[in-house]
Design a protein around this motif. Structure first.
Motif: not given
Length: 175
Positions: A39-41, A46-61
């Motif tokens: 899930m983390t990967r 997605d966060a890298q592709k769409h937001l330009g952020q290294a990490r990102g997801g719902p709390p606890g992902y």
């Protein structure tokens, strides 16, 4: 419930046909570290592709709390790990309600296995596993355009609502 689904998917890289054998098995507490890694990967990609952020997801992902809260915290939820060969390549959580108006809580595929039909096969597994469903509902971030395409074009969902940072989709099932 273990179920094997075989599918013929076109391999976009070589133009040939590749057999992808998937196994779907319910997630247990012992599976949480492995499915959390997948899930983390997937979410970080997605966060890298769409937001330009290294990490990102719902709390606890990224620490297992997502599964502990949304899968093990409710009697209506059922989670499945998606296995290709000996490797967990994805997962999903569904909420099954007596009314038959169910929810897809999450579906994710490891970035190394995306664009190979795994998500489509996973959704087919859900529909086959819950034939009494009257409808399915889900919510996904507005920025996750690949998700929109997947849900609309591959799975047959319709966008029914737009919220501040997410879209709501619904699929009516026919008998």
């Amino acid at each position: 419930m273990k179920e094997k689904i075989e599918s013929r998917e076109k391999n976009g890289r070589s133009g040939g046909i590749t057999m992808i054998d998937l196994l779907f098995d319910e997630i247990s507490e012992a599976d949480v570290p492995e499915v959390t890694g997948v899930m983390t990967r997937a979410f970080d990609d997605d966060a890298q592709k769409h937001l330009g952020q290294a990490r990102g997801g719902p709390p606890g992902y990224d620490n297992g709390d997502f599964f502990r809260r949304w899968l093990f915290g409710y009697p209506e939820s059922v989670g499945y790990k998606i296995i290709a060969g000996e490797r967990v390549v994805g997962g999903l959580i569904v909420w099954i309600f007596e009314s038959g108006h169910n929810a897809l809580g999450t579906i994710f595929v490891d970035r190394a296995y995306q664009d190979q039909g795994v998500g489509t096969q996973a959704w087919q597994f859900v529909e086959q596993s819950y034939p009494r469903a009257k409808s399915w509902k889900l919510e996904t971030p507005t920025w996750a355009t690949k998700n929109h395409h997947f849900y609309e074009r591959k799975c047959g969902f319709r966008r029914v609502d737009a919220r501040e940072d997410s879209f709501v989709y619904r699929k009516e099932m026919t008998e």
